[in-house]
Write an enzyme that holds these catalytic residues in place. Structure first.
Site, short mmCIF file in Angstrom:
data_model
loop_
_atom_site.label_atom_id
_atom_site.label_comp_id
_atom_site.label_asym_id
_atom_site.label_seq_id
_atom_site.Cartn_x
_atom_site.Cartn_y
_atom_site.Cartn_z
CD GLU A 78 -3.21 -1.51 5.36
OE1 GLU A 78 -3.54 -2.48 6.08
OE2 GLU A 78 -2.63 -0.50 5.80
CD GLU A 79 -1.65 2.31 7.46
OE1 GLU A 79 -2.33 1.84 8.39
OE2 GLU A 79 -0.48 1.98 7.24
CG HIS B 271 0.75 2.43 12.40
ND1 HIS B 271 -0.62 2.34 12.45
CD2 HIS B 271 1.09 1.97 11.17
CE1 HIS B 271 -1.09 1.84 11.32
NE2 HIS B 271 -0.06 1.60 10.52
CG ASP C 206 -2.74 4.07 2.62
OD1 ASP C 206 -2.32 3.05 2.05
OD2 ASP C 206 -3.57 4.03 3.55
CG HIS D 154 -0.41 -0.01 2.53
ND1 HIS D 154 -0.08 1.15 3.19
CD2 HIS D 154 -0.11 -1.02 3.38
CE1 HIS D 154 0.39 0.85 4.40
NE2 HIS D 154 0.39 -0.46 4.53
CG ASP E 170 1.09 -4.01 5.19
OD1 ASP E 170 1.98 -3.38 5.79
OD2 ASP E 170 -0.09 -3.62 5.13
CG ASP F 86 2.60 0.27 7.55
OD1 ASP F 86 2.27 -0.40 6.58
OD2 ASP F 86 1.79 0.71 8.40
ZN LIG Z 1 0.82 -1.48 6.30
#
Ligand SMILES: [Zn+2]
Length: 431
Positions: A186-187, A406, A121, A119, A215, A152
């Site tokens: 995705e987030e 994150h 984003d 992903h 991921d 990520d």
């Molecule tokens: Zn991810």
């Protein structure tokens, strides 16, 4: 910003000619590819610099979305003469009104495709004070690159692009095609990303293909995620009677009743003690989490209490039974209180069999590259693999990551990025 490939290195791909593809035996091919990949550290740092600078935060968090990052990836694919298609999911919240999803395919031989999903984003930086450098300006320290998105999911994006470049540069035609999918959103649930792509263009994929979403994973690369628990989110609303806090006998304190209910729900959840060693953690989980703000002042006795519980159920754990038991707890509050339970999210468990071809191929490749014996595992979290599995595509999640996603000062290892690419390359030759 785009400095991934120097112009001189891009030249030469234009007279790409399939007939010039050299034939070698498989082991030599894998070795040649690995050798090429392991010399590409500087390119990964350069690629990560550009990707991080694209600030692909989604519109829910006040960001511009993924288009800048998508254009960057498309420019690289074009420079490598790799055919790709952009699928745009309409989204009026972002400039240009669309969220990009890119699908590229490399190779002519073989009727199977190894699909890799990443992903584009990223989540917002979060607490700015906790970062030691600008989250959107790459910082490198030896083998590690720091910045929002570096792990990520840019580690995967970088692995996928460097593998594609390696195959092109070395003029390799493995017996399995390489499919690259770069997704939006995705987030925040993949509604403008993979979920949408599968609904509208699901015929791109076929059930006999191989599917890996890099991921998620472990620092040693020894965990292959093949299953996800069911996800059940519950909302509880407890009503009492509001009054001045100095005369509590006049009211019914919903905060106190809600707190008692939480303890009762936790007690009930202990009955669901099924265990399955495939999963991390091996049991179903029932976690009271968010509580909504109640009264705005200390001297008001609250008449309403709203809280949530996040439940992750193992396959075999009956959601109807759990709902029935929790519901009965809401009926047994003291007089003067009422409680209501609502299901705010339900996502069934999904899994790929540990006997699936891709699990076996991935295990062989991981052993070759990382020297570890990987084991299949299930998790409580939800990944894009669940969307694929629901459509009948046996997807697994694997990468070798430090699990800094994150967090402030998120980082990723360049060596792991290149080794992950070598793992995927190894699978292409494992026909
Ligand atoms: Zn991810």
């Amino acid at each position: 910003m785009f400095n991934y490939l120097a112009p001189s290195r891009r030249a030469g791909y234009s007279n790409w000619d399939l007939e010039k593809v050299m034939t070698h035996n498989t082991n030599q091919e894998i070795e040649r590819l690995q050798k090429w990949l392991y010399g590409r550290s500087e390119e990964i740092a350069s690629l990560q610099t550009s990707l991080t600078g694209a600030r692909a935060v989604g519109p829910e968090n006040g960001g511009p979305g993924e288009m800048e990052k998508a254009l960057l990836i498309e420019a690289i694919l074009a420079s490598l003469n790799i055919p790709f298609q952009r699928y745009e999911c309409p989204d009026p919240r972002v400039e240009g009104g669309a969220r990009p999803n890119i699908v590229a395919i490399l190779g002519e031989k073989g009727d199977k495709t190894l699909w890799l999903f990443a992903h584009m984003d990223v989540v917002p930086p979060g607490d700015a004070e906790a970062w030691t450098s600008d989250p959107f300006v790459l910082k490198q320290s030896g083998d590690l690159v720091f910045g929002r998105g570096t792990e990520d999911n840019q580690q995967a994006i970088a692995s996928m692009l460097i593998l594609a470049e390696g195959l092109r540069s070395l003029r390799m035609e493995p017996p399995v095609k390489l499919g690259l999918v770069f997704m939006a959103d995705e987030e925040r649930g993949s509604h403008y990303g993979l979920e949408w792509l599968l609904e509208t263009h699901g015929d791109i994929f076929s059930p006999g293909d191989y599917f890996i979403a890099p991921d998620g994973g472990s620092p040693d690369g020894d965990i292959i995620e093949i299953a996800e628990k069911a996800q059940l989110w519950l909302k509880f609303t407890v009503s009492g009677k509001q009054c001045h806090a100095s005369i509590p006998q006049e009211g019914r304190n919903a905060l106190v009743a809600g707190s008692r209910l939480i303890l009762e729900l936790v007690r009930i959840s202990q009955k669901f003690n099924l265990s399955n060693p495939l999963f991390l953690p091996p049991m179903s989980t029932f976690t009271p989490t968010m509580r909504e703000a109640n009264v705005p002042a200390v001297n008001i006795l609250p008449g309403k209490d709203v809280f949530y519980m996040d439940c992750r159920l193992l396959p075999g754990c009956d959601p109807q039974k759990a709902l029935k038991d929790f519901e009965s707890a809401t009926k047994s509050l003291e007089d003067g209180f009422e409680a209501k339970m609502e299901v705010v999210q339900w996502q069934p468990a999904t899994f790929a069999s540990p006997q699936t071809e891709i699990v076996k191929k991935l295990k062989r490749a991981i052993f070759d590259v990382y020297g570890v014996t990987a084991r299949p595992a299930g998790i409580g979290g939800a990944t894009v693999a669940s969307f694929l599995r629901k459509k009948g595509f046996p997807a697994v999640v694997w990468s070798c990551i430090r699990n800094t996603c994150h967090q402030p000062n998120e980082y990723s290892s360049i060596t792991a990025t290149l080794k992950d690419a070598a793992v995927f390359g190894r699978i292409l030759f494992d026909a």
